[in-house]
Design a protein around this motif. Structure first.
Motif, short mmCIF file in Angstrom:
data_model
loop_
_atom_site.label_atom_id
_atom_site.label_comp_id
_atom_site.label_asym_id
_atom_site.label_seq_id
_atom_site.Cartn_x
_atom_site.Cartn_y
_atom_site.Cartn_z
N ALA A 247 -15.17 17.59 -37.38
CA ALA A 247 -15.29 17.17 -38.78
C ALA A 247 -14.12 17.76 -39.55
CB ALA A 247 -16.61 17.67 -39.36
N ALA B 87 -17.02 8.27 -27.91
CA ALA B 87 -17.93 8.27 -29.05
C ALA B 87 -19.39 8.41 -28.60
CB ALA B 87 -17.76 6.99 -29.86
N PHE C 93 -21.95 5.43 -38.08
CA PHE C 93 -21.18 5.85 -36.91
C PHE C 93 -20.57 4.61 -36.27
CE2 PHE C 93 -20.67 7.35 -32.52
CZ PHE C 93 -20.16 8.62 -32.72
N ASN D 204 -15.01 4.75 -38.93
CA ASN D 204 -15.25 6.14 -39.32
C ASN D 204 -15.00 7.13 -38.18
OD1 ASN D 204 -15.99 5.53 -41.95
ND2 ASN D 204 -18.14 5.24 -41.42
N LEU D 205 -14.32 6.68 -37.15
CA LEU D 205 -14.01 7.53 -36.00
C LEU D 205 -12.50 7.59 -35.82
CD1 LEU D 205 -16.73 6.17 -33.55
CD2 LEU D 205 -16.84 8.27 -34.92
N LEU E 95 -14.66 12.79 -36.94
CA LEU E 95 -15.81 12.18 -37.60
C LEU E 95 -15.59 12.11 -39.11
CD1 LEU E 95 -18.60 14.08 -35.64
CD2 LEU E 95 -17.67 11.81 -35.15
N PHE F 246 -20.14 11.08 -43.10
CA PHE F 246 -21.42 11.52 -42.53
C PHE F 246 -22.30 12.22 -43.55
CE2 PHE F 246 -17.87 14.36 -41.20
CZ PHE F 246 -18.10 15.40 -42.10
N ASP G 20 -27.67 5.49 -34.17
CA ASP G 20 -26.21 5.58 -34.27
C ASP G 20 -25.53 4.80 -33.15
OD1 ASP G 20 -26.09 7.04 -36.59
OD2 ASP G 20 -25.85 8.98 -35.62
#
Length: 336
Positions: free
Chosen positions: A74, A115, A187, A191-192, A206, A209, A220
């Motif tokens: 994160a 992922a 997810f 967003n990755l 990440l 979230f 997810d």
């Protein structure tokens, strides 16, 4: 300069980033937005989350700390102003899964495998504290957006959603209302971030979230594999389902009805959200995504366990024909 712009500039001045070059990076369906800052050879990201709009930066920081403690990537917080809704965050770069896959579709299996392993890691551990925990009826209520906004946008009528909600509550209760895990909710490939310079699970950065909550283990995974913004190949979807089942100890016979149920709930909710974003939010750009979500809904409704819900949806929900989508578009921003 607007009041919001002035506040953000004051925040950046206090964080010693006031003279940085600033470029809009991203916005989404919420009021939150991101700017990339460049200062010399350094970069950072400014998150602007106006207070009272549903996205609390304090929640972002709490969830980020939890994810980092699990060995996941994160963004680190470099400075914060929680009162006014600003965070200065580590810049994880431009390796957004969606962009990488657009350039090289052959990466799909490897990126989605990474992922899926992140999801398994997240679910091996206790969730963060004080997360919302919705009941089956709450999840069904959220899916009623499909009637309240999507159907309404096409037909112009309001109908009683009681039978629809009851049918979905029943199927969620039977197939998708077991022990909870922490879910990140959004997810998916936008967003990755791929971080090839890192090792193991940390290679997946990440984002987005802050609205994490308690939910079902498959939610997810559905978000990842039934992406409203891009097509995921059937082969990759099947491979990742098998991988997830192996990593989490699920069984295929038990997991597939859960997956279909959660997929149907999510697709129904998104149909309503996309219609509302046009009618109420003045954002017609989500309308071209509706046929993909509709197709995902139909696929999920083919599960034998969802036959009753499928019948009700067939009766109540019109298909997103070009004419129907055009009609929704004509009403854009009419319900502010």
């Amino acid at each position: 300069m607007t009041d919001r712009a002035l506040l953000s500039q004051q925040f950046l001045e206090a964080a010693a980033w006031g003279k940085a070059q600033r470029r809009f990076l991203a916005g989404d369906a919420s009021d939150r937005s991101y700017d990339r800052l460049t200062k010399g050879g350094e970069t950072a990201v400014l998150m602007d989350a106006p207070p009272g709009k549903g996205d609390d930066p304090a929640d972002f920081l709490a969830i980020a700390a939890h994810l980092s403690a699990l060995g996941l990537s994160a963004p680190r917080c470099l400075a914060k102003d929680l009162t006014n809704g600003f965070l200065l965050l580590e810049d994880l770069g431009d390796g957004v899964f969606a962009r990488l896959l657009e350039a090289d579709p052959s990466l799909e299996n490897s990126l989605y495998s990474a992922a899926t392993e992140v999801l398994a890691q997240l679910q091996r551990h206790a969730p963060a504290e004080n997360l919302p925990n919705l009941s089956a009826a709450d999840w069904a209520e959220a899916a009623c957006f499909a009637l309240e906004w999507y159907r309404f946008a096409i037909t112009g009528d309001r109908i009683d959603s009681a039978a629809f909600k009851a049918a979905l509550t029943e199927v969620i209760t039977i197939h998708a209302d077991g022990p909870r895990v922490m879910i990140l909710r959004d997810f998916h490939a936008e967003n990755l971030i791929y971080l090839p310079q890192r090792q193991g699970l940390e290679r997946v950065g990440l984002l987005d979230f802050q609205l994490a909550q308690l939910g079902q283990p498959g939610y997810d995974l559905v978000s990842l594999l039934q992406d409203a913004r891009r097509d995921v190949s059937r082969e990759t979807e099947a491979d990742m389902m098998r991988r997830f089942i192996a990593l989490t100890g699920e069984t295929e016979i038990g997991f597939r009805p859960k997956y279909a149920t959660l997929g149907a709930q999510r697709a129904l909710r998104i149909l309503g959200i996309f219609a509302r974003l046009c009618l109420q939010g003045g954002k017609p750009g989500y309308l071209p995504l509706i046929p993909r979500v509709w197709s995902q809904l139909q696929c999920n409704l083919q599960a034998p366990e969802l036959s009753k819900l499928a019948t009700i949806c067939e009766k109540l929900l019109p298909a997103p024909t070009p004419e129907a989508l055009h009609h929704i578009g004509l009403q854009c921003a009419s319900f502010r």
